[in-house]
Design a protein around this motif. Structure first.
Motif, short mmCIF file in Angstrom:
data_model
loop_
_atom_site.label_atom_id
_atom_site.label_comp_id
_atom_site.label_asym_id
_atom_site.label_seq_id
_atom_site.Cartn_x
_atom_site.Cartn_y
_atom_site.Cartn_z
N LEU A 126 0.56 -1.27 0.11
CA LEU A 126 0.03 0.07 -0.05
C LEU A 126 0.88 1.36 0.00
O LEU A 126 0.37 2.38 0.11
N GLN A 127 2.15 1.04 -0.02
CA GLN A 127 3.07 2.39 -0.06
C GLN A 127 4.04 2.44 -1.15
O GLN A 127 5.11 2.53 -1.10
N GLY A 128 3.61 2.04 -2.66
CA GLY A 128 4.12 2.35 -3.64
C GLY A 128 4.68 0.93 -4.12
O GLY A 128 4.49 0.05 -4.20
N ASP A 129 6.03 1.31 -4.72
CA ASP A 129 7.05 0.14 -5.34
C ASP A 129 6.27 -0.43 -6.32
O ASP A 129 6.23 -1.73 -6.40
N GLY A 130 5.93 0.43 -7.19
CA GLY A 130 5.32 -0.26 -8.47
C GLY A 130 3.58 -0.49 -8.28
O GLY A 130 3.04 -0.65 -9.27
N TRP A 131 3.23 -0.56 -6.87
CA TRP A 131 1.67 -0.47 -6.92
C TRP A 131 1.02 0.66 -6.90
O TRP A 131 1.45 1.74 -6.47
N GLY A 132 -0.25 0.52 -7.70
CA GLY A 132 -1.38 1.48 -7.42
C GLY A 132 -2.45 1.10 -6.57
O GLY A 132 -2.66 -0.13 -6.50
N SER A 133 -3.22 2.11 -6.00
CA SER A 133 -4.29 1.62 -5.07
C SER A 133 -5.61 2.62 -5.18
O SER A 133 -5.41 3.84 -5.51
N VAL A 134 -6.74 1.97 -5.09
CA VAL A 134 -8.03 2.86 -4.85
C VAL A 134 -8.60 2.04 -3.63
O VAL A 134 -8.68 0.99 -3.08
N GLY A 135 -9.38 3.04 -2.95
CA GLY A 135 -10.07 2.54 -1.76
C GLY A 135 -11.30 3.08 -1.31
O GLY A 135 -11.89 4.08 -2.24
N GLU A 136 -12.27 2.55 -0.50
CA GLU A 136 -13.23 3.03 -0.01
C GLU A 136 -13.58 2.51 1.10
O GLU A 136 -13.18 1.65 1.94
N LEU A 137 -14.77 3.20 1.95
CA LEU A 137 -15.05 2.78 3.34
C LEU A 137 -16.63 2.21 3.36
O LEU A 137 -17.56 3.09 2.77
N ARG A 138 -16.76 1.07 3.78
CA ARG A 138 -18.29 0.60 3.99
C ARG A 138 -18.39 0.29 5.34
O ARG A 138 -17.61 0.00 6.07
N THR A 139 -19.77 0.58 5.94
CA THR A 139 -20.06 0.19 7.25
C THR A 139 -21.10 -0.87 7.02
O THR A 139 -22.10 -0.70 6.30
N VAL A 140 -20.88 -2.09 7.53
CA VAL A 140 -21.64 -3.26 7.26
C VAL A 140 -22.41 -3.83 8.74
O VAL A 140 -21.76 -3.97 9.75
N ALA A 141 -23.49 -3.87 8.73
CA ALA A 141 -24.33 -4.30 9.76
C ALA A 141 -24.08 -5.75 10.07
O ALA A 141 -25.21 -6.60 9.77
N ALA A 142 -23.01 -6.13 10.18
CA ALA A 142 -22.67 -7.55 10.64
C ALA A 142 -21.37 -7.71 11.59
O ALA A 142 -20.47 -6.75 11.55
N ASN A 143 -21.30 -8.70 12.25
CA ASN A 143 -20.02 -8.98 13.18
C ASN A 143 -18.87 -9.19 12.34
O ASN A 143 -18.64 -9.76 11.53
N LEU A 144 -17.88 -8.80 13.15
CA LEU A 144 -16.60 -8.89 12.49
C LEU A 144 -16.15 -10.39 12.18
O LEU A 144 -15.56 -10.61 11.15
#
Length: 336
Positions: free
Chosen positions: A128-146
């Motif tokens: 997640l910190q470079g070295d040829g990698w690209g990333s996209v992200g999002e936050l979801r909140t799920v009504a379910a137990n971990l």
């Protein structure tokens, strides 16, 4: 408890936390995050020590937080440094501050036993910190137990029922897990698929020709209760052609609700110029279906008036090990 508390959990992404307040409910605790003048991030319990009012409803004076009720003022360590109605604040007046580690794009917070964070650093996420990698992200909140989320993503045999468009042409069943590695605190599985042509989504994002056949290698890892990692590698005759990593930061809000910080990362020589947008669309649609199933299972559990015993199958091996790890951590914390 339905989840371990002595664990680093993702509280926010770096771009969420700035000069204002970022309130979030984490492990049944209200936390407010804010960025200090030196660029670091502070996290305080989101309650004034004087009365039950959220600090996030107040304002800032530089690196100080001023409660919007009576003006009680706190520094980044949670100490009350000013009460407008008297000369000095009461002795010992403070709110809890939480250890924070920012390792882009995640901001990790420890809300467990004070001092315990020194024995268990946050997990490393170099992809997640470079070295040829690209990333996209999002936050979801799920009504379910971990635990439901961890078990779901440690068993991808549901793909034929839930996500048939993701399966490469000609593959009728996933082969058994070739390898399941276990330790006291983590579990990881590996599965290799036979060579097959590209599924439409694979051809779209990889830039590879759909006329050829490729191998695939899939892994899933329960890293900690707060982190799950999945990799998916498309391999040609000369080695990896496209590497994908789906990172889930699982953070319990409560027993029945979990924040999911998703990062989709990729690395490959021939990827489409807009691969980030394409991958975000593909996996967002998958997440919609996953969340629907997970929330339905949570409702069924909530409706069960008596405990039910559900059967397990061979594909549950990694998920069952993750369940035992989390139960062991919970029991250890209860014992203390």
């Amino acid at each position: 408890m339905s989840y371990p508390q002595d664990c680093w959990y993702v509280a926010a992404t770096s771009d969420e936390v700035g000069d204002g307040f970022t309130p979030r409910r984490i492990v049944d605790t209200s936390v407010v995050l804010f960025r200090l003048s030196d660029g670091s991030v502070a996290a305080l319990e989101d309650r004034c020590a004087h009365r039950p009012y959220p600090l996030s409803a107040g304002h800032r004076e530089g690196d100080l937080v001023v409660c919007g009720y009576h003006g009680c003022t706190y520094d980044a360590a949670g100490r009350c440094v000013r009460v407008p109605s008297q000369d000095n604040p009461p002795s010992g007046a403070q709110v809890r501050s939480f250890p924070v580690v920012e390792r882009g794009p995640f901001i990790w917070v420890w809300t467990g036993t004070p001092g315990g964070e020194r024995l268990r650093p946050p997990p490393s996420t170099p992809w997640l910190q470079g070295d040829g990698w690209g990333s996209v992200g999002e936050l979801r909140t799920v009504a379910a137990n971990l635990l439901l989320l961890h078990e779901h993503y440690l068993d991808l045999t549901n793909v034929f029922e839930m996500h048939p468009e993701m399966v490469p042409p000609g593959i009728e069943a996933l082969p058994p897990m070739e390898e399941v590695e276990m330790s006291e605190v983590s579990v990881s599985y590996t599965r290799e698929l036979p060579k097959a042509p590209l599924a439409p989504w694979e051809a779209q994002v990889s830039g590879l020709t759909s006329a050829e056949s490729f191998g695939r290698k899939e892994t899933g890892t329960f890293v900690t209760p707060g982190l799950h990692k999945q990799t998916y590698t498309i391999t040609g005759s000369d080695g990896p052609e496209l590497e994908l990593v789906r990172t889930h930061g699982f953070t319990p809000e409560s027993a029945g609700t979990t924040h999911v910080f998703v990062q989709i990362s990729w690395r490959g020589d021939a990827v489409s110029p807009d691969v980030g947008t394409q991958l975000a669309d593909v996996f967002a649609e998958m997440a919609d279906r996953d969340i629907s199933v997970l929330e339905t299972m949570q409702r069924c559990l909530d409706e069960d008036t008596a405990p039910r015993r559900y059967v397990n199958v061979k594909a549950d091996r990694a998920a069952l090990r993750a369940r035992r790890i989390m139960q062991s951590m919970i029991e250890e914390e209860r014992g203390r």
